[in-house]
Design an enzyme around this catalytic site. Sequence first.
Site, mmCIF file in Angstrom:
data_model
loop_
_atom_site.group_PDB
_atom_site.id
_atom_site.type_symbol
_atom_site.label_atom_id
_atom_site.label_comp_id
_atom_site.label_asym_id
_atom_site.label_seq_id
_atom_site.Cartn_x
_atom_site.Cartn_y
_atom_site.Cartn_z
ATOM 1 C CB ILE A 1 -1.122 -0.052 1.325
ATOM 2 C CG1 ILE A 1 -1.902 -1.082 1.201
ATOM 3 C CG2 ILE A 1 -1.695 1.435 1.306
ATOM 4 C CD1 ILE A 1 -2.843 -1.523 2.322
ATOM 5 C CG ASP B 1 9.506 -0.624 4.983
ATOM 6 O OD1 ASP B 1 8.299 -0.787 4.642
ATOM 7 O OD2 ASP B 1 10.006 -1.920 5.810
ATOM 8 C CG ASP C 1 -10.755 3.174 7.412
ATOM 9 O OD1 ASP C 1 -11.797 3.424 7.262
ATOM 10 O OD2 ASP C 1 -10.193 2.136 6.792
ATOM 11 C CD GLU D 1 -12.005 -1.289 13.570
ATOM 12 O OE1 GLU D 1 -12.442 -2.092 12.953
ATOM 13 O OE2 GLU D 1 -10.802 -0.632 13.207
ATOM 14 C CG HIS E 1 -11.698 -1.402 9.445
ATOM 15 N ND1 HIS E 1 -10.994 -2.483 10.297
ATOM 16 C CD2 HIS E 1 -10.771 -1.752 8.228
ATOM 17 C CE1 HIS E 1 -9.911 -2.847 10.174
ATOM 18 N NE2 HIS E 1 -10.053 -2.519 8.752
ATOM 19 N N GLY F 1 -11.281 1.095 4.253
ATOM 20 C CA GLY F 1 -9.870 1.378 3.335
ATOM 21 C C GLY F 1 -9.875 0.521 2.248
ATOM 22 N N GLY F 2 -10.336 -0.713 2.431
ATOM 23 C CA GLY F 2 -10.198 -1.791 1.415
ATOM 24 C C GLY F 2 -11.527 -2.255 0.698
HETATM 25 P P1 NAI Z 1 2.827 -5.032 3.520
HETATM 26 O O1 NAI Z 1 3.067 -5.988 4.186
HETATM 27 O O2 NAI Z 1 2.919 -4.947 2.059
HETATM 28 O O3 NAI Z 1 3.727 -3.834 3.920
HETATM 29 C C1 NAI Z 1 3.732 -3.204 5.115
HETATM 30 C C2 NAI Z 1 5.407 -2.675 5.335
HETATM 31 O O4 NAI Z 1 5.534 -2.314 6.795
HETATM 32 C C3 NAI Z 1 6.561 -3.782 4.864
HETATM 33 O O5 NAI Z 1 7.261 -3.068 3.953
HETATM 34 C C4 NAI Z 1 7.149 -3.729 6.222
HETATM 35 O O6 NAI Z 1 8.557 -3.980 5.875
HETATM 36 C C5 NAI Z 1 6.929 -2.476 7.059
HETATM 37 N N1 NAI Z 1 7.147 -2.425 8.283
HETATM 38 C C6 NAI Z 1 6.739 -3.507 9.420
HETATM 39 N N2 NAI Z 1 7.113 -2.928 10.505
HETATM 40 C C7 NAI Z 1 7.566 -1.779 10.559
HETATM 41 C C8 NAI Z 1 8.000 -0.743 11.506
HETATM 42 N N3 NAI Z 1 8.212 -1.067 12.618
HETATM 43 N N4 NAI Z 1 8.399 0.418 10.718
HETATM 44 C C9 NAI Z 1 8.410 0.584 9.684
HETATM 45 N N5 NAI Z 1 8.204 -0.226 8.724
HETATM 46 C C10 NAI Z 1 7.772 -1.330 9.040
HETATM 47 O O7 NAI Z 1 1.243 -4.395 3.872
HETATM 48 P P2 NAI Z 1 0.106 -3.574 3.102
HETATM 49 O O8 NAI Z 1 -0.548 -4.583 2.474
HETATM 50 O O9 NAI Z 1 0.955 -2.520 2.628
HETATM 51 O O10 NAI Z 1 -0.803 -3.264 4.155
HETATM 52 C C11 NAI Z 1 -0.405 -2.353 5.283
HETATM 53 C C12 NAI Z 1 -1.442 -2.275 6.549
HETATM 54 O O11 NAI Z 1 -2.574 -1.785 5.780
HETATM 55 C C13 NAI Z 1 -1.570 -3.299 7.255
HETATM 56 O O12 NAI Z 1 -1.544 -3.071 8.588
HETATM 57 C C14 NAI Z 1 -2.792 -3.865 6.840
HETATM 58 O O13 NAI Z 1 -3.465 -4.543 7.906
HETATM 59 C C15 NAI Z 1 -3.535 -2.532 6.541
HETATM 60 N N6 NAI Z 1 -4.591 -2.407 5.741
HETATM 61 C C16 NAI Z 1 -5.954 -1.717 6.110
HETATM 62 C C17 NAI Z 1 -7.124 -1.846 5.158
HETATM 63 C C18 NAI Z 1 -8.301 -1.092 5.669
HETATM 64 O O14 NAI Z 1 -9.341 -1.563 5.278
HETATM 65 N N7 NAI Z 1 -7.987 0.023 6.386
HETATM 66 C C19 NAI Z 1 -7.198 -2.785 4.282
HETATM 67 C C20 NAI Z 1 -5.741 -3.410 3.887
HETATM 68 C C21 NAI Z 1 -4.819 -3.385 4.388
#
Ligand code: NAI
Length: 413
Positions: A163, A182, A265, A270, A293, A295-296
Site C-alpha cells: 500500500i 521502512d 479508518d 470497533e 474501517h 479503506g479496502g
Molecule cells: P505490506 O506487508 O505489504 O507492507 C507493510 C510494510 O511495513 C512492509 O514493507 C514492512 O517492512 C513495513 N514495516 C513493518 N514493520 C515496520 C516498522 N516497525 N516500521 C516501519 N515499517 C515497518 O502490507 P500492506 O498490504 O501494504 O498493508 C499495510 C497495512 O494496511 C496493514 O496494517 C494492513 O492490515 C492495513 N490494511 C488496512 C485496510 C483497511 O481496510 N483500512 C485494508 C488493507 C490493509
Amino acid sequence: MRTNHHGNGAVIRALLAENIHPDAEAALTRFGPVMIERLDGAPDAAALTARLDGVQLLGIRSRTRLPKDVFANAPDLLAVGCFCIGVNQVDLAAAQAAGVPVFNAPFANTRSVAELTLAAAVMLMRGIPRKLAAIRRGEWLKSAAGSHEVRGKKLGIVGYGNIGSQLSVLASGHGMHVYYYDIETKLAHGNARAMASLDELLALADILTLHVPSTPQTRNMIRAAQLARMKPGAFLINHARGDLVDIPALTAALESGHIGGAAIDVFPTEPASKDERFESPLLAFDNVLLTPHIGGSTEEAQAAIGEDAAVKLARYVFEGSTGKAVNFPQLEPGPLAPGRARLLSIHVNAPGYLSHLNEAISGAGLNVAAQHLQTQGQTGYAAADLEGGLPDGFLARVQAVPGTLRARLLNGG
Ligand code: NAI
C-alpha cells in the site's frame, strides 16, 4: 488415507459460500472444468460438513468458521480459499495436518486503500472535515485561509510495502514530495526518498500516513513523543491498524492544535456489527475525518479478491501449485507438459520419505522428468513429473509409502 486421481475430464466440484464475487467463477474454471455450487450465508460447521461430501474446493469469506472438525470430516476436500484478507476463521494447523492448503487474497484491496489515503490527504490539506461539519450546522466557512493544495507538500509514509509504495506513486503524480521509512530496505518509486529513522520522517512530513502491520514493534508507535516531533499543524492518517496510534495522545495533540487534523479508518475497538454503536473521543473533533474501517472495501477490491483466491485454488487443483498458501509448504511446479503425469504427495516431514517415494516410482519403471519438494513444520509436499506408462495400482503403491498423508495424480493429456 485420502486419494485423488483426476485430469482427463474428471470434473472438480467447488462449493462457494457467503456470496463470493461472481468473478471467482470464471477464474476457477480457467485451467480446467470445475462444477460450481453456491451456498447462501455463512454455514455452521455441521451444515458445512453435510455439504462437503464429494466437494474438492471450498470458498468462504470471513464469517464462515472452519474448526478442526470440518477437516476431520471432509475426506474429499483438497483446498480452501478464503475470499478475504484475514484467515483467523480457519484452524490453519488442522488444515495443514489434514493436507489441505488454505489460500487468501491479501493484496487485492491495495489500490483501494492507497486511493482513499490520497483522497484523505487532499481533504485534510483543504480543511474539508471542518468545513463539512460547519456547513451541516448551517455555517458558511468560505475563507481560503488554512486551505492548501497537496502539490509541493511533503508526504511521510511509514511502511513502504504494497500500500505504501502504491500510495507513493499516486502522491507523486499529484506533485507531492514523498518520503518514507521502512524497517526493510525498499526500492524507492519515482523521486521518493527513504529516511533512516521514523524520527526524521516525523520531523519533515506535512502529512504522516501509516501503512505498517500490527506487530509488537508497531503497537502504539505513534504516541505523545512522536506526535510532539511532528511539525505544528501537520496531519496524521491511519488507514492501517487500530492499535498503531495512542488515541488519548492523539486526542491531546488535536486539543492543543499541535496536530492540524487527522483521518482515521481503524480503531483500537470497533463495533462488531452495524447494530453496535461506535464510540471514540475523536468524534468530538470537526477536523478529524472518520471512516468505519472501509479503506479496502470497494466493489473493485471484492472482484480482485474473487479473481486472486480463485486462481490460487485452480492452480492447486490443476497444477499442484501451493504458491502463497498461508499454511503449507510452497511449491510452484508450473504447467504440466503433455505426455507426462504429475504425482503430488503430501506426507509427514520425516527423514527418508523422498527416497522411499522414489523407490516406488522407479519400481514402477517410471522416469522422473522433474521433481520438487518443500517442507513446513510437520508437513512435506512433493511433486514429481513422470514419463512412461503408469502401471495399474501405481497410486496405491505411493499411498503405501510410510508417511504418505494424501497422494493424487494429474495427467498432462
Ligand atoms: P505490506 O506487508 O505489504 O507492507 C507493510 C510494510 O511495513 C512492509 O514493507 C514492512 O517492512 C513495513 N514495516 C513493518 N514493520 C515496520 C516498522 N516497525 N516500521 C516501519 N515499517 C515497518 O502490507 P500492506 O498490504 O501494504 O498493508 C499495510 C497495512 O494496511 C496493514 O496494517 C494492513 O492490515 C492495513 N490494511 C488496512 C485496510 C483497511 O481496510 N483500512 C485494508 C488493507 C490493509
